[in-house]
Write a protein that holds these residues in place. Structure first.
Motif, PDB file in Angstrom:
ATOM      1  N   ALA A  34      11.700   6.216   7.611  1.00 41.33           N
ATOM      2  CA  ALA A  34      10.893   5.903   8.794  1.00 41.33           C
ATOM      3  C   ALA A  34      10.560   4.414   8.861  1.00 41.33           C
ATOM      4  O   ALA A  34      10.369   3.871   9.946  1.00 41.33           O
ATOM      5  CB  ALA A  34       9.611   6.731   8.792  1.00 41.33           C
ATOM      6  N   THR A  35      10.497   3.762   7.716  1.00 39.26           N
ATOM      7  CA  THR A  35      10.232   2.324   7.689  1.00 39.26           C
ATOM      8  C   THR A  35      11.393   1.562   8.307  1.00 39.26           C
ATOM      9  O   THR A  35      11.178   0.626   9.077  1.00 39.26           O
ATOM     10  CB  THR A  35       9.971   1.855   6.248  1.00 39.26           C
ATOM     11  N   ASP A  36      12.621   1.975   7.992  1.00 37.93           N
ATOM     12  CA  ASP A  36      13.790   1.340   8.615  1.00 37.93           C
ATOM     13  C   ASP A  36      13.818   1.608  10.115  1.00 37.93           C
ATOM     14  O   ASP A  36      14.223   0.750  10.889  1.00 37.93           O
ATOM     15  CB  ASP A  36      15.088   1.842   7.988  1.00 37.93           C
ATOM     16  N   ALA A  37      13.401   2.807  10.511  1.00 35.74           N
ATOM     17  CA  ALA A  37      13.425   3.174  11.923  1.00 35.74           C
ATOM     18  C   ALA A  37      12.353   2.443  12.732  1.00 35.74           C
ATOM     19  O   ALA A  37      12.550   2.175  13.919  1.00 35.74           O
ATOM     20  CB  ALA A  37      13.245   4.684  12.070  1.00 35.74           C
ATOM     21  N   ASP A  38      11.224   2.117  12.105  1.00 37.87           N
ATOM     22  CA  ASP A  38      10.126   1.456  12.816  1.00 37.87           C
ATOM     23  C   ASP A  38       9.493   0.390  11.924  1.00 37.87           C
ATOM     24  O   ASP A  38       8.406   0.589  11.377  1.00 37.87           O
ATOM     25  CB  ASP A  38       9.074   2.485  13.244  1.00 37.87           C
ATOM     26  N   PRO A  39      10.155  -0.745  11.769  1.00 41.68           N
ATOM     27  CA  PRO A  39       9.624  -1.784  10.883  1.00 41.68           C
ATOM     28  C   PRO A  39       8.246  -2.300  11.312  1.00 41.68           C
ATOM     29  O   PRO A  39       7.412  -2.608  10.472  1.00 41.68           O
ATOM     30  CB  PRO A  39      10.664  -2.898  10.942  1.00 41.68           C
ATOM     31  N   ARG A  40       8.006  -2.369  12.604  1.00 37.51           N
ATOM     32  CA  ARG A  40       6.706  -2.849  13.071  1.00 37.51           C
ATOM     33  C   ARG A  40       5.605  -1.835  12.757  1.00 37.51           C
ATOM     34  O   ARG A  40       4.459  -2.215  12.518  1.00 37.51           O
ATOM     35  CB  ARG A  40       6.772  -3.185  14.555  1.00 37.51           C
ATOM     36  N   GLY A  41       5.929  -0.558  12.711  1.00 36.70           N
ATOM     37  CA  GLY A  41       4.965   0.449  12.294  1.00 36.70           C
ATOM     38  C   GLY A  41       4.545   0.224  10.849  1.00 36.70           C
ATOM     39  O   GLY A  41       3.379   0.372  10.488  1.00 36.70           O
ATOM     40  N   TYR A  42       5.509  -0.152  10.017  1.00 41.70           N
ATOM     41  CA  TYR A  42       5.210  -0.465   8.611  1.00 41.70           C
ATOM     42  C   TYR A  42       4.243  -1.642   8.520  1.00 41.70           C
ATOM     43  O   TYR A  42       3.299  -1.623   7.730  1.00 41.70           O
ATOM     44  CB  TYR A  42       6.512  -0.763   7.856  1.00 41.70           C
ATOM     45  N   VAL A  43       4.470  -2.656   9.334  1.00 41.99           N
ATOM     46  CA  VAL A  43       3.566  -3.817   9.346  1.00 41.99           C
ATOM     47  C   VAL A  43       2.158  -3.376   9.707  1.00 41.99           C
ATOM     48  O   VAL A  43       1.180  -3.776   9.058  1.00 41.99           O
ATOM     49  CB  VAL A  43       4.070  -4.903  10.321  1.00 41.99           C
ATOM     50  N   ARG A  44       2.022  -2.546  10.713  1.00 36.14           N
ATOM     51  CA  ARG A  44       0.685  -2.076  11.137  1.00 36.14           C
ATOM     52  C   ARG A  44       0.009  -1.289  10.019  1.00 36.14           C
ATOM     53  O   ARG A  44      -1.186  -1.452   9.773  1.00 36.14           O
ATOM     54  CB  ARG A  44       0.809  -1.241  12.402  1.00 36.14           C
ATOM     55  N   GLN A  45       0.774  -0.443   9.348  1.00 38.71           N
ATOM     56  CA  GLN A  45       0.217   0.327   8.230  1.00 38.71           C
ATOM     57  C   GLN A  45      -0.292  -0.607   7.140  1.00 38.71           C
ATOM     58  O   GLN A  45      -1.420  -0.478   6.653  1.00 38.71           O
ATOM     59  CB  GLN A  45       1.297   1.238   7.663  1.00 38.71           C
ATOM     60  N   GLU A  46       0.534  -1.556   6.749  1.00 35.41           N
ATOM     61  CA  GLU A  46       0.170  -2.456   5.657  1.00 35.41           C
ATOM     62  C   GLU A  46      -0.951  -3.414   6.061  1.00 35.41           C
ATOM     63  O   GLU A  46      -1.833  -3.713   5.260  1.00 35.41           O
ATOM     64  CB  GLU A  46       1.406  -3.237   5.186  1.00 35.41           C
ATOM     65  N   HIS A  71       0.843  -1.201   0.000  1.00 36.72           N
ATOM     66  CA  HIS A  71       0.000   0.000   0.000  1.00 36.72           C
ATOM     67  C   HIS A  71       0.878   1.250   0.000  1.00 36.72           C
ATOM     68  O   HIS A  71       0.700   2.147  -0.798  1.00 36.72           O
ATOM     69  CB  HIS A  71      -0.915  -0.042   1.216  1.00 36.72           C
ATOM     70  N   GLY A  72       1.820   1.309   0.915  1.00 34.33           N
ATOM     71  CA  GLY A  72       2.822   2.357   0.930  1.00 34.33           C
ATOM     72  C   GLY A  72       2.367   3.753   1.269  1.00 34.33           C
ATOM     73  O   GLY A  72       3.032   4.709   0.921  1.00 34.33           O
ATOM     74  N   ALA A  73       1.259   3.904   1.957  1.00 32.85           N
ATOM     75  CA  ALA A  73       0.825   5.251   2.316  1.00 32.85           C
ATOM     76  C   ALA A  73       0.577   5.312   3.815  1.00 32.85           C
ATOM     77  O   ALA A  73      -0.193   4.517   4.323  1.00 32.85           O
ATOM     78  CB  ALA A  73      -0.430   5.635   1.546  1.00 32.85           C
ATOM     79  N   PRO A  74       1.200   6.174   4.514  1.00 30.10           N
ATOM     80  CA  PRO A  74       2.060   7.234   4.008  1.00 30.10           C
ATOM     81  C   PRO A  74       3.519   6.820   3.830  1.00 30.10           C
ATOM     82  O   PRO A  74       4.299   7.541   3.242  1.00 30.10           O
ATOM     83  CB  PRO A  74       1.948   8.308   5.075  1.00 30.10           C
ATOM     84  N   TYR A  75       3.890   5.650   4.349  1.00 34.62           N
ATOM     85  CA  TYR A  75       5.294   5.246   4.272  1.00 34.62           C
ATOM     86  C   TYR A  75       5.467   4.083   3.314  1.00 34.62           C
ATOM     87  O   TYR A  75       4.797   3.074   3.439  1.00 34.62           O
ATOM     88  CB  TYR A  75       5.811   4.842   5.652  1.00 34.62           C
ATOM     89  N   TRP A  76       6.393   4.189   2.371  1.00 36.10           N
ATOM     90  CA  TRP A  76       6.688   3.121   1.436  1.00 36.10           C
ATOM     91  C   TRP A  76       7.900   2.350   1.981  1.00 36.10           C
ATOM     92  O   TRP A  76       8.564   2.799   2.907  1.00 36.10           O
ATOM     93  CB  TRP A  76       6.902   3.686   0.036  1.00 36.10           C
ATOM     94  N   PRO A  77       8.200   1.174   1.425  1.00 42.07           N
ATOM     95  CA  PRO A  77       9.254   0.340   2.019  1.00 42.07           C
ATOM     96  C   PRO A  77      10.632   0.992   2.084  1.00 42.07           C
ATOM     97  O   PRO A  77      11.408   0.692   2.986  1.00 42.07           O
ATOM     98  CB  PRO A  77       9.303  -0.895   1.112  1.00 42.07           C
ATOM     99  N   GLU A  78      10.942   1.889   1.149  1.00 44.45           N
ATOM    100  CA  GLU A  78      12.260   2.523   1.133  1.00 44.45           C
ATOM    101  C   GLU A  78      12.339   3.767   2.012  1.00 44.45           C
ATOM    102  O   GLU A  78      13.411   4.359   2.143  1.00 44.45           O
ATOM    103  CB  GLU A  78      12.641   2.905  -0.306  1.00 44.45           C
ATOM    104  N   HIS A  79      11.250   4.185   2.595  1.00 43.09           N
ATOM    105  CA  HIS A  79      11.221   5.404   3.411  1.00 43.09           C
ATOM    106  C   HIS A  79      12.098   5.208   4.656  1.00 43.09           C
ATOM    107  O   HIS A  79      12.084   4.138   5.254  1.00 43.09           O
ATOM    108  CB  HIS A  79       9.777   5.721   3.817  1.00 43.09           C
TER     109      HIS A  79
END
Length: 169
Positions: free
Chosen positions: A149-161, A139-147
């Protein structure tokens, strides 16, 4: 809004366009040959991406989630049903990462010390790597995998997706 001009090998135009789209909010690239005809000129109208908002909270992300026990069963059954040598799909990696994140959150709530948070972070990194490799339809909104912030909070990325995936089911 601004204009970007890139001169590159014609074989690299798709890769360059994808990289620019990952860094900026872009319109489709306009492609023209150089005067010598050996390289390509790309013109891209771009703008800075808007500042993303916060990650979804765990309550928002997992509001529509099945029980942890059902997700454990689904994850185990999915692995058992896959023939040897067949890669698992994005849904598996997303649901596994979300499951481990939920278990880690439960450990935190209960004051239990274990390795669930570390396992959840590693599963999140696996999902991010899957999405970065282009195998996933993220989905990548608001953070895409290369952002960053994604590296800083990988679990946040999981929650977003996961929140996006759950709403679309």
């Amino acid at each position: 809004m601004f204009e970007i001009r890139v001169i590159c090998d014609p074989a690299d135009t798709d890769r360059v366009s994808r990289a620019l789209a990952a860094a900026f909010d872009t319109n489709p690239a306009r492609k023209y040959p150089t005067r010598d005809g050996k390289r390509a000129r790309l013109y891209v109208t771009a703008d800075h991406r808007p500042e993303p908002g916060p990650w979804p909270t765990s309550e928002e992300a997992y509001a529509l989630a099945r029980s942890i026990v059902r997700e454990i069963g689904w994850t185990a059954q999915t692995v058992a049903d896959k023939p040897f040598g067949v890669d698992l799909d994005r849904e598996y990696w997303l649901r596994k990462a979300a499951l481990l994140d939920r278990i880690a959150l439960r450990e935190d709530e209960d004051g239990v010390t274990g390795d669930a948070a570390e396992m959840a972070t590693e599963a999140a990194r696996r999902l991010i790597a899957y999405d970065r490799d282009g195998a996933g339809d993220y989905h990548g909104a608001p953070y895409w995998p290369e952002h960053p912030a994604t590296d800083a909070d990988p679990r946040g990325y999981v929650r977003q997706e996961y929140a996006h995936w759950a709403r679309s089911q």
